[in-house]
Design an enzyme around this catalytic site. Sequence first.
Site, PDB file in Angstrom:
ATOM      1  N   ARG A  21       3.559 -22.202  15.951  1.00 35.00           N
ATOM      2  CA  ARG A  21       2.580 -22.203  17.048  1.00 35.00           C
ATOM      3  C   ARG A  21       1.140 -22.247  16.554  1.00 35.00           C
ATOM      4  O   ARG A  21       0.295 -22.901  17.134  1.00 35.00           O
ATOM      5  CB  ARG A  21       2.730 -20.939  17.910  1.00 35.00           C
ATOM      6  CG  ARG A  21       3.931 -20.909  18.803  1.00 35.00           C
ATOM      7  CD  ARG A  21       3.943 -19.610  19.607  1.00 35.00           C
ATOM      8  NE  ARG A  21       4.108 -18.424  18.757  1.00 35.00           N
ATOM      9  CZ  ARG A  21       5.265 -17.920  18.372  1.00 35.00           C
ATOM     10  NH1 ARG A  21       6.373 -18.513  18.756  1.00 35.00           N
ATOM     11  NH2 ARG A  21       5.340 -16.848  17.607  1.00 35.00           N
TER      12      ARG A  21
ATOM     13  N   CYS B 253       3.105   3.418  12.701  1.00 37.23           N
ATOM     14  CA  CYS B 253       1.700   3.867  12.671  1.00 37.23           C
ATOM     15  C   CYS B 253       1.536   5.355  13.000  1.00 37.23           C
ATOM     16  O   CYS B 253       0.784   6.076  12.318  1.00 37.23           O
ATOM     17  CB  CYS B 253       0.868   3.021  13.628  1.00 37.23           C
ATOM     18  SG  CYS B 253       1.674   2.720  15.210  1.00 37.23           S
TER      19      CYS B 253
ATOM     20  N   SER C   5      -3.603  -1.593  20.772  1.00 39.80           N
ATOM     21  CA  SER C   5      -3.577  -2.523  19.636  1.00 39.80           C
ATOM     22  C   SER C   5      -2.288  -2.395  18.837  1.00 39.80           C
ATOM     23  O   SER C   5      -1.886  -3.342  18.156  1.00 39.80           O
ATOM     24  CB  SER C   5      -4.788  -2.294  18.722  1.00 39.80           C
ATOM     25  OG  SER C   5      -4.905  -0.932  18.397  1.00 39.80           O
TER      26      SER C   5
ATOM     27  N   HIS D 198      -5.001   5.907  17.307  1.00 39.45           N
ATOM     28  CA  HIS D 198      -3.965   6.773  17.888  1.00 39.45           C
ATOM     29  C   HIS D 198      -4.396   8.232  17.724  1.00 39.45           C
ATOM     30  O   HIS D 198      -4.864   8.635  16.650  1.00 39.45           O
ATOM     31  CB  HIS D 198      -2.633   6.612  17.141  1.00 39.45           C
ATOM     32  CG  HIS D 198      -1.907   5.327  17.400  1.00 39.45           C
ATOM     33  ND1 HIS D 198      -2.346   4.362  18.284  1.00 39.45           N
ATOM     34  CD2 HIS D 198      -0.729   4.865  16.896  1.00 39.45           C
ATOM     35  CE1 HIS D 198      -1.477   3.358  18.294  1.00 39.45           C
ATOM     36  NE2 HIS D 198      -0.488   3.636  17.460  1.00 39.45           N
TER      37      HIS D 198
END
Length: 343
Positions: free
Chosen positions: A42, A131, A161, A244
């Site tokens: 792509r 994460c 994100s 976070h």
Amino acid sequence: MSAKNPRVAVVGATGAVGREMLEVLAQREFPASEVVPFASSRSAGTKVEFKGVELTVRELKEDSLAGFDLALFSAGGSTSEKFAPLAAQAGCVVVDNSSAWRMDPNCPLVVPEVNPQDLEWHKGIIANPNCSTIQMVVALKPLHDEARIKRIVVSTYQAVSGTGQKAINELEHQVSRLMNCQEVEPKVYPYQIAFNCLPQIDVFLDNGYTKEEMKMVNETRKILGDSTIRVTATAVRVPVFYGHSECVNIETEKKLTVQQTRQLLAAAPGVVVEDFPEKQIYPLAVAAAGQDDVFVGRIREDESIDNGLNLWIVADNIRKGAALNAVQIGEELLRRNLLRVPK
Ligand code: A2P
């Protein structure tokens, strides 16, 4: 190619984490002889920036990674499942940011501040943890070493994100539409994320937890090398772009005072203590965004048990939670002369 100046591939280079990987490689002056961006068909032919130069994105194919020493993957689990073993077979060490290989007993799951020694037994694929798990274990490691953590109760407040570029776009789009009194149609998340909190990250499992929550349980034990630690997690998506936050409650075998905890954390690599309640100073997602460290504050004793602590832990999920940790693994592999696939 040379192990001292490796050829590096970034797989998923057009995504939120892949772009940050390029940025971190440049900022830390990773000694690569060449850095090549890969993505799907792509976006093959599009450009990404690296050290002020536009690089052309190549399509990832079966034989693409032959001739590379190191590949940093952040292109989703199915891409990693297919292409990471092919890369390793071709002699290229993979650091993979997806969840595909994390619990594989043949793959180390590494946070360089916590368990760099696990790199010694890698067989070609090294997993980068989730994460939320990374920032939590960076902060908990020194406390575990000192007082042995018996139980962790964690609630997360996770930025969009973490879901990738499409989720960043969705929050932006929804905020702007709602501010103009227009309706929104959720696409990435099951419900509206703007001005909302979603107590679901990833899919639900048979035990009623989400996959994200069980990643925190299982990965924490693997990284800390202690299968006896009890962990329970609630993962929540919040309308924050980067960073976070986590509310973490721990129960330890040995008592830790607030003062001791602050000292242990202040001396720990990758941790910054931001804890002045009298001045209303504590870690914030907007301040942690773009930073490398894990910030800890709101440190206080859990007065409901004998040996317990509450902590507020914040980090940039795209940097320490993903791209930076992956690049640090690459640096540690170089330092230990481990940037090769064992025969
Ligand atoms: P592409 O731009 O071609 O879709 P994010 O997590 O921000 O959504 O980014 C995902 C990254 O993974 C993108 O760079 C995306 O490239 C890449 N990607 C997705 N599928 C593949 C694939 N099959 N092969 C290589 N890269 C892929």
